[in-house]
Motif scaffolding. Structure first.
Motif, PDB file in Angstrom:
ATOM      1  N   ARG A  12      -8.163 -18.991 -40.843  1.00  0.00           N
ATOM      2  CA  ARG A  12      -8.091 -17.573 -40.458  1.00  0.00           C
ATOM      3  C   ARG A  12      -6.970 -16.852 -41.215  1.00  0.00           C
ATOM      4  O   ARG A  12      -7.129 -15.704 -41.621  1.00  0.00           O
ATOM      5  N   ILE A  13      -5.838 -17.522 -41.381  1.00  0.00           N
ATOM      6  CA  ILE A  13      -4.732 -16.943 -42.144  1.00  0.00           C
ATOM      7  C   ILE A  13      -5.174 -16.701 -43.581  1.00  0.00           C
ATOM      8  O   ILE A  13      -4.905 -15.650 -44.164  1.00  0.00           O
ATOM      9  N   GLN A  14      -5.857 -17.680 -44.161  1.00  0.00           N
ATOM     10  CA  GLN A  14      -6.321 -17.533 -45.538  1.00  0.00           C
ATOM     11  C   GLN A  14      -7.283 -16.363 -45.676  1.00  0.00           C
ATOM     12  O   GLN A  14      -7.161 -15.556 -46.598  1.00  0.00           O
ATOM     13  N   SER A  15      -8.204 -16.250 -44.766  1.00  0.00           N
ATOM     14  CA  SER A  15      -9.169 -15.156 -44.805  1.00  0.00           C
ATOM     15  C   SER A  15      -8.457 -13.811 -44.688  1.00  0.00           C
ATOM     16  O   SER A  15      -8.749 -12.866 -45.441  1.00  0.00           O
ATOM     17  N   ARG A  16      -7.508 -13.717 -43.777  1.00  0.00           N
ATOM     18  CA  ARG A  16      -6.752 -12.470 -43.590  1.00  0.00           C
ATOM     19  C   ARG A  16      -5.923 -12.144 -44.830  1.00  0.00           C
ATOM     20  O   ARG A  16      -5.874 -11.005 -45.276  1.00  0.00           O
ATOM     21  N   GLY A  17      -5.284 -13.154 -45.396  1.00  0.00           N
ATOM     22  CA  GLY A  17      -4.463 -12.946 -46.585  1.00  0.00           C
ATOM     23  C   GLY A  17      -5.273 -12.475 -47.777  1.00  0.00           C
ATOM     24  O   GLY A  17      -4.855 -11.564 -48.505  1.00  0.00           O
ATOM     25  N   ALA A  18      -6.451 -13.059 -47.976  1.00  0.00           N
ATOM     26  CA  ALA A  18      -7.310 -12.646 -49.084  1.00  0.00           C
ATOM     27  C   ALA A  18      -7.770 -11.199 -48.896  1.00  0.00           C
ATOM     28  O   ALA A  18      -7.798 -10.412 -49.848  1.00  0.00           O
TER      29      ALA A  18
ATOM     30  N   LEU B 176      10.917 -18.392 -43.822  1.00  0.00           N
ATOM     31  CA  LEU B 176       9.482 -18.505 -43.583  1.00  0.00           C
ATOM     32  C   LEU B 176       9.031 -19.959 -43.478  1.00  0.00           C
ATOM     33  O   LEU B 176       9.542 -20.824 -44.182  1.00  0.00           O
ATOM     34  N   GLU B 177       8.068 -20.193 -42.617  1.00  0.00           N
ATOM     35  CA  GLU B 177       7.418 -21.500 -42.550  1.00  0.00           C
ATOM     36  C   GLU B 177       6.320 -21.616 -43.605  1.00  0.00           C
ATOM     37  O   GLU B 177       6.121 -22.655 -44.197  1.00  0.00           O
ATOM     38  N   LEU B 178       5.573 -20.519 -43.785  1.00  0.00           N
ATOM     39  CA  LEU B 178       4.456 -20.561 -44.734  1.00  0.00           C
ATOM     40  C   LEU B 178       4.997 -20.602 -46.157  1.00  0.00           C
ATOM     41  O   LEU B 178       5.798 -19.758 -46.544  1.00  0.00           O
ATOM     42  N   PRO B 179       4.563 -21.580 -46.941  1.00  0.00           N
ATOM     43  CA  PRO B 179       5.069 -21.704 -48.304  1.00  0.00           C
ATOM     44  C   PRO B 179       4.504 -20.623 -49.226  1.00  0.00           C
ATOM     45  O   PRO B 179       3.352 -20.204 -49.095  1.00  0.00           O
ATOM     46  N   ILE B 180       5.333 -20.184 -50.159  1.00  0.00           N
ATOM     47  CA  ILE B 180       4.988 -19.066 -51.028  1.00  0.00           C
ATOM     48  C   ILE B 180       3.870 -19.420 -52.014  1.00  0.00           C
ATOM     49  O   ILE B 180       2.982 -18.601 -52.254  1.00  0.00           O
TER      50      ILE B 180
ATOM     51  N   LEU C  26       1.587 -12.597 -43.000  1.00  0.00           N
ATOM     52  CA  LEU C  26       0.689 -13.646 -42.505  1.00  0.00           C
ATOM     53  C   LEU C  26       1.363 -14.515 -41.448  1.00  0.00           C
ATOM     54  O   LEU C  26       0.711 -14.951 -40.493  1.00  0.00           O
ATOM     55  N   GLU C  27       2.655 -14.751 -41.595  1.00  0.00           N
ATOM     56  CA  GLU C  27       3.341 -15.560 -40.592  1.00  0.00           C
ATOM     57  C   GLU C  27       3.443 -14.810 -39.266  1.00  0.00           C
ATOM     58  O   GLU C  27       3.258 -15.394 -38.195  1.00  0.00           O
ATOM     59  N   ARG C  28       3.695 -13.522 -39.323  1.00  0.00           N
ATOM     60  CA  ARG C  28       3.710 -12.720 -38.092  1.00  0.00           C
ATOM     61  C   ARG C  28       2.330 -12.701 -37.441  1.00  0.00           C
ATOM     62  O   ARG C  28       2.198 -12.765 -36.220  1.00  0.00           O
ATOM     63  N   TYR C  29       1.319 -12.607 -38.268  1.00  0.00           N
ATOM     64  CA  TYR C  29      -0.073 -12.657 -37.791  1.00  0.00           C
ATOM     65  C   TYR C  29      -0.329 -14.004 -37.118  1.00  0.00           C
ATOM     66  O   TYR C  29      -0.867 -14.063 -36.006  1.00  0.00           O
ATOM     67  N   ALA C  30       0.089 -15.081 -37.762  1.00  0.00           N
ATOM     68  CA  ALA C  30      -0.106 -16.425 -37.206  1.00  0.00           C
ATOM     69  C   ALA C  30       0.642 -16.590 -35.890  1.00  0.00           C
ATOM     70  O   ALA C  30       0.121 -17.213 -34.950  1.00  0.00           O
TER      71      ALA C  30
END
Length: 151
Positions: free
Chosen positions: A34-40, A80-84, A113-117
């Motif tokens: 879901r994060i990937q879809s939102r980010g794209a 950030l937890e999510l890697p760049i 995306l991290e806030r979204y997650a």
């Protein structure tokens, strides 16, 4: 569609919102998708903004207004937890190869995306508790998105 985002950092994001609940691996995988879809999708919108401005480089400000609630998208990559690097690959999934993604834009997108997650993970925890379970499951993440369609 393969998932560019590693599951471990997504699992960390879910766990920091889970309280005493456990987290299934499938829940982390679903949230990563879901994060990937939102980010794209956000990158496509940012590319449209850059094009309107006559640029071929996505910049942080292209993502700032796309953050829900008007939250500024600037952030510190160290926090950030999510890697760049995977976020950079996510940003490039659905945009033309001629676009560049500035480093500050990568950090901005990762922050958004991290806030979204975090928001999704917190809601999934509430749904698991409501179902009287001690584990956040894939279905809790999926139910959040089904419910979000109505609001």
């Amino acid at each position: 569609m393969s998932v560019e985002l590693p599951f471990a950092p997504v699992d960390t994001v879910i766990r920091r919102n889970a309280g005493d609940l456990r987290v299934s691996a499938e829940a982390a995988e679903e949230l990563a998708r879901r994060i990937q879809s939102r980010g794209a999708a956000l990158a496509v919108e940012a590319a449209e903004r850059a094009t309107e401005d006559g640029r071929k480089t996505l910049m942080a400000e292209d993502f700032a207004d796309l953050a829900e609630g008007g939250v500024p998208a600037n952030g510190d990559p160290e926090g950030l937890e999510l890697p760049i690097a995977p976020v950079d690959r996510i940003a490039r999934l659905d945009i033309d190869d001629s676009y560049r993604v500035a480093m500050d834009a990568r950090v901005a997108l990762a922050t958004v995306l991290e806030r979204y997650a975090d928001r999704v993970a917190a809601a999934a925890a509430v749904l698991a508790e409501h179902a009287d379970r001690r584990t956040i499951k894939e279905e809790d993440v999926a139910v959040y998105f089904r419910l979000a369609e109505y609001f």
